[in-house]
Scaffold this motif. Structure first.
Motif, PDB file in Angstrom:
ATOM      1  N   ALA A  14       0.831  -1.203   0.000  1.00 16.70           N
ATOM      2  CA  ALA A  14       0.000   0.000   0.000  1.00 16.70           C
ATOM      3  C   ALA A  14       0.869   1.258   0.000  1.00 16.70           C
ATOM      4  O   ALA A  14       0.578   2.240  -0.710  1.00 16.70           O
ATOM      5  N   ALA A  15       1.964   1.227   0.785  1.00 15.51           N
ATOM      6  CA  ALA A  15       2.878   2.369   0.826  1.00 15.51           C
ATOM      7  C   ALA A  15       3.522   2.588  -0.538  1.00 15.51           C
ATOM      8  O   ALA A  15       3.691   3.721  -0.986  1.00 15.51           O
ATOM      9  N   GLY A  16       3.882   1.482  -1.198  1.00 10.02           N
ATOM     10  CA  GLY A  16       4.479   1.585  -2.527  1.00 10.02           C
ATOM     11  C   GLY A  16       3.534   2.224  -3.530  1.00 10.02           C
ATOM     12  O   GLY A  16       3.937   3.062  -4.340  1.00 10.02           O
ATOM     13  N   LEU A  17       2.258   1.844  -3.458  1.00  9.82           N
ATOM     14  CA  LEU A  17       1.259   2.437  -4.356  1.00  9.82           C
ATOM     15  C   LEU A  17       1.089   3.929  -4.064  1.00  9.82           C
ATOM     16  O   LEU A  17       0.965   4.747  -4.988  1.00  9.82           O
ATOM     17  N   PHE A  18       1.109   4.278  -2.768  1.00 11.85           N
ATOM     18  CA  PHE A  18       0.945   5.687  -2.413  1.00 11.85           C
ATOM     19  C   PHE A  18       2.154   6.508  -2.839  1.00 11.85           C
ATOM     20  O   PHE A  18       2.033   7.655  -3.278  1.00 11.85           O
ATOM     21  N   VAL A  19       3.345   5.906  -2.727  1.00  9.63           N
ATOM     22  CA  VAL A  19       4.565   6.573  -3.195  1.00  9.63           C
ATOM     23  C   VAL A  19       4.467   6.856  -4.693  1.00  9.63           C
ATOM     24  O   VAL A  19       4.826   7.939  -5.166  1.00  9.63           O
ATOM     25  N   LEU A  20       3.980   5.860  -5.434  1.00 10.31           N
ATOM     26  CA  LEU A  20       3.809   6.041  -6.879  1.00 10.31           C
ATOM     27  C   LEU A  20       2.840   7.187  -7.170  1.00 10.31           C
ATOM     28  O   LEU A  20       3.097   8.023  -8.044  1.00 10.31           O
ATOM     29  N   PHE A  21       1.748   7.223  -6.400  1.00 12.22           N
ATOM     30  CA  PHE A  21       0.770   8.304  -6.571  1.00 12.22           C
ATOM     31  C   PHE A  21       1.403   9.657  -6.228  1.00 12.22           C
ATOM     32  O   PHE A  21       1.216  10.648  -6.959  1.00 12.22           O
ATOM     33  N   GLN A  22       2.136   9.716  -5.103  1.00 12.17           N
ATOM     34  CA  GLN A  22       2.781  10.968  -4.703  1.00 12.17           C
ATOM     35  C   GLN A  22       3.730  11.467  -5.790  1.00 12.17           C
ATOM     36  O   GLN A  22       3.761  12.659  -6.106  1.00 12.17           O
ATOM     37  N   TYR A  23       4.500  10.545  -6.349  1.00 13.68           N
ATOM     38  CA  TYR A  23       5.489  10.930  -7.353  1.00 13.68           C
ATOM     39  C   TYR A  23       4.824  11.409  -8.644  1.00 13.68           C
ATOM     40  O   TYR A  23       5.168  12.457  -9.186  1.00 13.68           O
ATOM     41  N   LEU A  24       3.853  10.630  -9.129  1.00 16.97           N
ATOM     42  CA  LEU A  24       3.224  10.963 -10.407  1.00 16.97           C
ATOM     43  C   LEU A  24       2.351  12.215 -10.327  1.00 16.97           C
ATOM     44  O   LEU A  24       2.146  12.896 -11.336  1.00 16.97           O
ATOM     45  N   SER A  25       1.836  12.517  -9.138  1.00 18.45           N
ATOM     46  CA  SER A  25       0.984  13.699  -8.992  1.00 18.45           C
ATOM     47  C   SER A  25       1.791  14.954  -8.662  1.00 18.45           C
ATOM     48  O   SER A  25       1.240  16.063  -8.638  1.00 18.45           O
ATOM     49  N   ALA A  26       3.096  14.785  -8.410  1.00 18.35           N
ATOM     50  CA  ALA A  26       3.943  15.938  -8.090  1.00 18.35           C
ATOM     51  C   ALA A  26       4.152  16.802  -9.339  1.00 18.35           C
ATOM     52  O   ALA A  26       4.158  16.299 -10.468  1.00 18.35           O
ATOM     53  N   GLU A  27       4.320  18.099  -9.119  1.00 18.58           N
ATOM     54  CA  GLU A  27       4.512  19.036 -10.228  1.00 18.58           C
ATOM     55  C   GLU A  27       5.830  18.758 -10.956  1.00 18.58           C
ATOM     56  O   GLU A  27       6.862  18.493 -10.332  1.00 18.58           O
TER      57      GLU A  27
END
Length: 270
Positions: A14-27
């Motif tokens: 779950a943390a890995g998925l959230f990290v992916l989301f954080q990275y891809l949604s970053a400016e």
């Protein structure tokens, strides 16, 4: 046993998925040195606002030197360098202040707010030496290193939180040992090297800025040699966010030919 292992891995997944989301949604923005895309946790507006707030706080707590030869030197060098940053600093509202302090330091906050401490001036010695310092610090701002570091720390913290949940059924002392090991691995394997990479980037871009402003980039090497002599006993490189002085000087020498070409071009224009 297998189901228990899967349950333990679930928080990490779950943390890995959230990290992916954080990275891809970053400016995303374009690195002005490499031309490659980079990602940051903060928008330009957020960076500018935080930079201005921090700048005002620093000035409210320190003794600002508003006039005299040293203040004029800082102002003069800042103006030439700001002009040399060109499109890299589009939208920046540059400002500079000299602070009375024995600290051998200077910094540039996001959005272009520069603070120079009087303690570094005996080491910079000349306008060109000061340009080496200020160009480096201004490059941190145009490269948006603050926003990049915030993103890296956010991603690291998310993964460490996932790891903590995945071992929550372990003995407390085991948990502490595992998290300490993971924290050290994150610090020395990711965060500190990331910081050193940023310092090297700022060195190279700052060298170009000072050259474009008409300051001899060879003076940057002379400055760092003086700084190395003034900072004897610095920690080992792998324990620091900054490269060792020797590493920094060698990298500056490698970047010198490109900067000298910029300097010669600037000299012709002048």
């Amino acid at each position: 046993m297998k189901s228990r292992t899967l349950l333990r891995l679930l928080p990490l997944f779950a943390a890995g998925l959230f990290v992916l989301f954080q990275y891809l949604s970053a400016e995303k923005f374009t690195n002005p040195l490499t031309g490659k895309a980079a990602r940051v946790a903060l928008s330009r507006e957020q960076e500018d606002r935080l930079g201005l707030q921090a700048y005002r706080e620093v000035l409210s707590e320190e003794r600002v030197v508003k006039s005299g030869p040293q203040a004029e030197q800082v102002r003069r060098v800042a103006e030439r360098l700001a002009s040399a940053t060109g499109a890299d600093s589009r939208g920046f509202q540059w400002a500079e202040s000299l602070v009375q302090s024995p600290q051998k330091n200077a910094f540039c906050l996001p959005g272009g707010k520069i603070v120079v401490y009087t303690g570094i001036l005996p080491i910079t010695q000349t306008d060109a030496g000061l340009a080496a310092v200020m160009g480096h610090e201004m490059a941190h701002a145009t490269l948006r290193h603050g926003g990049q570091r915030v993103l890296r720390e956010n991603l690291t913290q998310t993964l460490l939180s996932g790891a903590a949940l995945s071992i929550s059924d372990m003995d407390y002392n085991q948990q502490r040992a595992v998290m300490a090991a993971l924290g050290a691995g994150a610090k020395y394997g990711a965060i500190l090297p990331f910081g050193r990479a940023h310092e090297s980037e700022a060195d190279e871009l700052g060298l170009l800025y000072m050259a474009r402003a008409g300051y001899d980039p060879r003076e940057a090497i002379a400055f760092w040699q003086r700084m190395a002599a003034a900072n004897k006993g610095q920690p080992p490189e792998f324990l620091s966010t900054h490269p060792s002085s020797g590493t920094r000087i060698e990298r500056l020498k490698a970047a010198l030919p490109k900067a000298l070409a910029e300097y010669e071009g600037a000299s012709v224009e002048r």
